[in-house]
Enzyme design. Sequence first.
Site, PDB file in Angstrom:
ATOM      1  CB  SER A  77      -0.966  -0.048   1.183  1.00  0.00           C
ATOM      2  OG  SER A  77      -1.983   0.923   1.064  1.00  0.00           O
ATOM      3  CG  ASP A 110      -7.456  -2.122  -3.343  1.00  0.00           C
ATOM      4  OD1 ASP A 110      -8.068  -1.367  -2.567  1.00  0.00           O
ATOM      5  OD2 ASP A 110      -6.229  -2.295  -3.296  1.00  0.00           O
ATOM      6  CG  HIS A 161      -6.119  -2.039   0.336  1.00  0.00           C
ATOM      7  ND1 HIS A 161      -5.457  -1.510  -0.751  1.00  0.00           N
ATOM      8  CD2 HIS A 161      -5.473  -1.555   1.432  1.00  0.00           C
ATOM      9  CE1 HIS A 161      -4.460  -0.733  -0.337  1.00  0.00           C
ATOM     10  NE2 HIS A 161      -4.454  -0.760   0.990  1.00  0.00           N
TER      11      HIS A 161
END
Length: 236
Positions: free
Chosen positions: A102, A179, A209
């Site tokens: 991320s 996501d 995600h």
Amino acid sequence: MGQSAIAYIEVSGRSIAYRLRSGQKPTLVFLPGYASDMEGTKALALDAFAEHAGLAMLRLDYSGTGSSNGDFKDGTLALWLEEALAAVDRLTKGPLVLVGSSMGGWIALHLALLRPERIRALVGIAAAPDFTDWGFADADTAERQGLARGFWESGQGLLLLDKPIEIDCPVRLLHGERDEEVPLDIAFRAMRAPRSADVQLNVLKGGGHRLSEPREIDAILHAVATLIEQPLEPAP
């Protein structure tokens, strides 16, 4: 052998926790996401892989997260990038494979720009470069949604996707089809941005995600193993 012990380095007065596994090169470097730490599912899976393969590995907690000191709300992208760079420079030698989750994918891209001679490859897991830009309309909106103004302002000064990224190493991006935090469009932008011709995006059907399900972890480890030409399981 188990996990390596927690140790600390000082970076501009901040005490940064890390775990460093000794082993062969390249050294794997895991960079957590926003509000995450080095003890998450993906970090532990990668550490176990490093142990089996006999590879060196570094992971760290940014200031204000995990075992590092500080207040999370004082953290900014620039500060956390400074900490990651200091850890890499002081604690490792030789080639590196960066694995960023991320926000950690955003930091990994900056590290590859800052230390191009050392980065053998880069893996982004649901990578979120420039999320202060595409994720929020402005600083006030970011604050209302729980993102500190200082972090937003810092991120706006470190945007990458508005121009070609001068990275020449192999890049592997893994992204969940579903996501809801980092739109799939960002993954395609991140795929097109590096100068490297060796960039691949693996879209995982049904993935969200976190990408922490067993099949998703397997896909991440396969990407890393392929880049460093290591088997997924220890040799008999």
